[in-house]
Design a protein around this motif. Structure first.
Motif, short mmCIF file in Angstrom:
data_model
loop_
_atom_site.label_atom_id
_atom_site.label_comp_id
_atom_site.label_asym_id
_atom_site.label_seq_id
_atom_site.Cartn_x
_atom_site.Cartn_y
_atom_site.Cartn_z
N ASP A 199 0.85 -1.19 0.00
CA ASP A 199 0.00 0.00 0.00
C ASP A 199 0.89 1.25 0.00
O ASP A 199 1.60 1.50 0.97
CB ASP A 199 -0.89 -0.01 1.25
CG ASP A 199 -1.94 1.10 1.23
OD1 ASP A 199 -1.77 2.07 0.47
OD2 ASP A 199 -2.91 0.99 1.99
N PRO A 200 0.85 2.03 -1.07
CA PRO A 200 1.68 3.23 -1.13
C PRO A 200 1.36 4.25 -0.03
O PRO A 200 2.16 5.12 0.26
CB PRO A 200 1.39 3.82 -2.52
CG PRO A 200 0.06 3.24 -2.91
CD PRO A 200 0.03 1.88 -2.29
N SER A 201 0.19 4.10 0.57
CA SER A 201 -0.23 5.02 1.63
C SER A 201 0.71 4.94 2.83
O SER A 201 0.87 5.92 3.57
CB SER A 201 -1.65 4.68 2.10
OG SER A 201 -2.51 4.48 1.02
N LYS A 213 3.73 5.02 3.00
CA LYS A 213 4.88 5.92 2.87
C LYS A 213 4.61 7.27 3.54
O LYS A 213 5.54 8.05 3.78
CB LYS A 213 5.22 6.14 1.39
CG LYS A 213 5.68 4.88 0.67
CD LYS A 213 5.93 5.15 -0.81
CE LYS A 213 6.35 3.87 -1.54
NZ LYS A 213 6.55 4.09 -2.99
N ALA A 270 -3.93 9.60 3.14
CA ALA A 270 -3.13 8.89 2.14
C ALA A 270 -3.90 7.69 1.59
O ALA A 270 -3.91 7.45 0.37
CB ALA A 270 -1.80 8.44 2.74
N MET A 271 -4.56 6.95 2.46
CA MET A 271 -5.32 5.78 2.02
C MET A 271 -6.55 6.20 1.22
O MET A 271 -6.96 5.50 0.28
CB MET A 271 -5.70 4.91 3.22
CG MET A 271 -4.50 4.29 3.91
SD MET A 271 -4.90 3.19 5.31
CE MET A 271 -5.47 1.73 4.43
N ASP A 272 -7.13 7.31 1.56
CA ASP A 272 -8.25 7.86 0.81
C ASP A 272 -7.80 8.21 -0.61
O ASP A 272 -8.45 7.88 -1.60
CB ASP A 272 -8.79 9.09 1.53
CG ASP A 272 -10.06 9.64 0.87
OD1 ASP A 272 -10.72 8.89 0.12
OD2 ASP A 272 -10.40 10.81 1.11
N GLU A 273 -6.66 8.86 -0.70
CA GLU A 273 -6.12 9.26 -1.99
C GLU A 273 -5.79 8.05 -2.86
O GLU A 273 -5.93 8.10 -4.09
CB GLU A 273 -4.86 10.11 -1.78
CG GLU A 273 -4.26 10.67 -3.06
CD GLU A 273 -3.07 11.56 -2.81
OE1 GLU A 273 -2.31 11.82 -3.76
OE2 GLU A 273 -2.87 11.99 -1.65
N ASN A 274 -5.36 6.97 -2.22
CA ASN A 274 -4.96 5.78 -2.96
C ASN A 274 -6.08 4.75 -3.12
O ASN A 274 -5.84 3.62 -3.55
CB ASN A 274 -3.76 5.12 -2.27
CG ASN A 274 -2.49 5.93 -2.43
OD1 ASN A 274 -2.07 6.23 -3.54
ND2 ASN A 274 -1.87 6.31 -1.31
N ARG A 303 -7.87 3.22 -0.86
CA ARG A 303 -7.85 2.11 0.10
C ARG A 303 -8.45 2.52 1.45
O ARG A 303 -8.14 1.92 2.48
CB ARG A 303 -6.42 1.62 0.30
CG ARG A 303 -5.77 1.06 -0.96
CD ARG A 303 -4.68 0.08 -0.64
NE ARG A 303 -4.02 -0.43 -1.81
CZ ARG A 303 -3.18 -1.48 -1.80
NH1 ARG A 303 -2.92 -2.09 -0.66
NH2 ARG A 303 -2.60 -1.89 -2.90
#
Length: 267
Positions: free
Chosen positions: A139-141, A143, A161-165, A167
């Motif tokens: 998950d890139p979030s 980072k 971050a998870m919202d943006e990705n 997830r």
């Protein structure tokens, strides 16, 4: 003449059917568009509410026994000698089959790693398991945060971050797993783990339960993976303490519910 009349009537019928078909198709399309718009409005409203919940969650202090520094708990030398036997084994990570299970186990292991470190137990196996889960989840979030060992804290930074990705639903899987594991740990030694709690800290725990249950319940309509989690944690709504004494009593009464929730979340 009769033949022409018949042909004319037949032609008119075809034209009428075609026009009627176009109108019916247009009506269906208009209805679908209206339904789609209304659904979008509902989803946008739910999304706004869940974003607000996440912001509230991010403002809450972590439970004292997983906090670092002066706000955390301190064990005596004698207390550290009695190692907890209730923590998850790090190899539970190998049993995670689905992506949702990996997120939940990652969060729970982060909590248990904290407790293991508190008792000065080796944490190498936890570190390896956490590192592998992070790699498997990819998950890139993650980072967005400095340390994978803080993933259970479910901060606003991580949520954004998870919202943006795409997830964001998994954010609530992380939050639910961390909450259940923390409640489970608290119930193993309430005298010690509640010793640094204030009534405000207890209210934070209660509010944490409320907002996580709220978010998960709202997401069940859109996420099949989260429905069993909602069912697993819903019995925890009985924990509504506003004082340390109430929390201690309620934890004891809800012991079986907490154990059942843990088993359901960490399979």
């Amino acid at each position: 003449m009769k033949k022409l009349t018949v042909l004319a009537i037949a032609f008119a019928a075809v034209v009428f059917a075609a026009c009627g078909g176009q109108k019916n198709a247009q009506n269906t399309e208009d209805a679908d568009s209206l339904k789609s718009f209304e659904q979008q409005q509902i989803e946008a409203s739910i999304k706004m509410h869940i974003d607000s919940i996440a912001a509230d969650l991010g403002k809450l202090k972590q439970l004292p026994f997983v906090q670092d520094g002066n706000g955390g708990i301190t064990l005596t030398k004698e207390e550290k000698q009695v190692k907890p036997d209730y923590l998850l084994n790090a190899n539970v990570a190998e049993e995670a089959a689905t992506l949702a299970e990996k997120y939940r186990i990652l969060s729970a292991l982060n909590v248990d790693r904290k407790i293991a470190a508190l008792y000065e137990m080796p944490t190498e196996d936890y570190d390896k398991a956490i590192t592998k889960l992070v790699a498997d989840i990819n998950d890139p979030s993650f980072k967005a945060i400095d340390d994978a060992n803080t993933l259970f804290e479910t901060s606003t930074t991580l949520y954004d971050a998870m919202d943006e990705n795409g997830r964001v639903n998994f954010f609530w899987q992380l939050a639910a797993a961390a909450l259940v594991e923390e409640l489970y740990v608290m119930n193993q030694n309430t005298d010690k783990f509640l010793s640094t709690f204030t009534d405000e800290a207890v209210s934070d725990v209660t509010f944490r339960i409320v907002v996580i249950l709220d978010a998960i319940n709202r997401l069940t309509e859109y996420d099949a993976d989260i429905k069993p989690i909602a069912e697993a944690v819903s019995p925890l709504e009985v924990l509504n303490a506003t004082s340390v004494a109430e929390m201690k009593a309620q934890l004891a009464e809800a012991k079986d519910k907490i154990i059942a929730a843990r088993k359901a979340i960490i399979k």
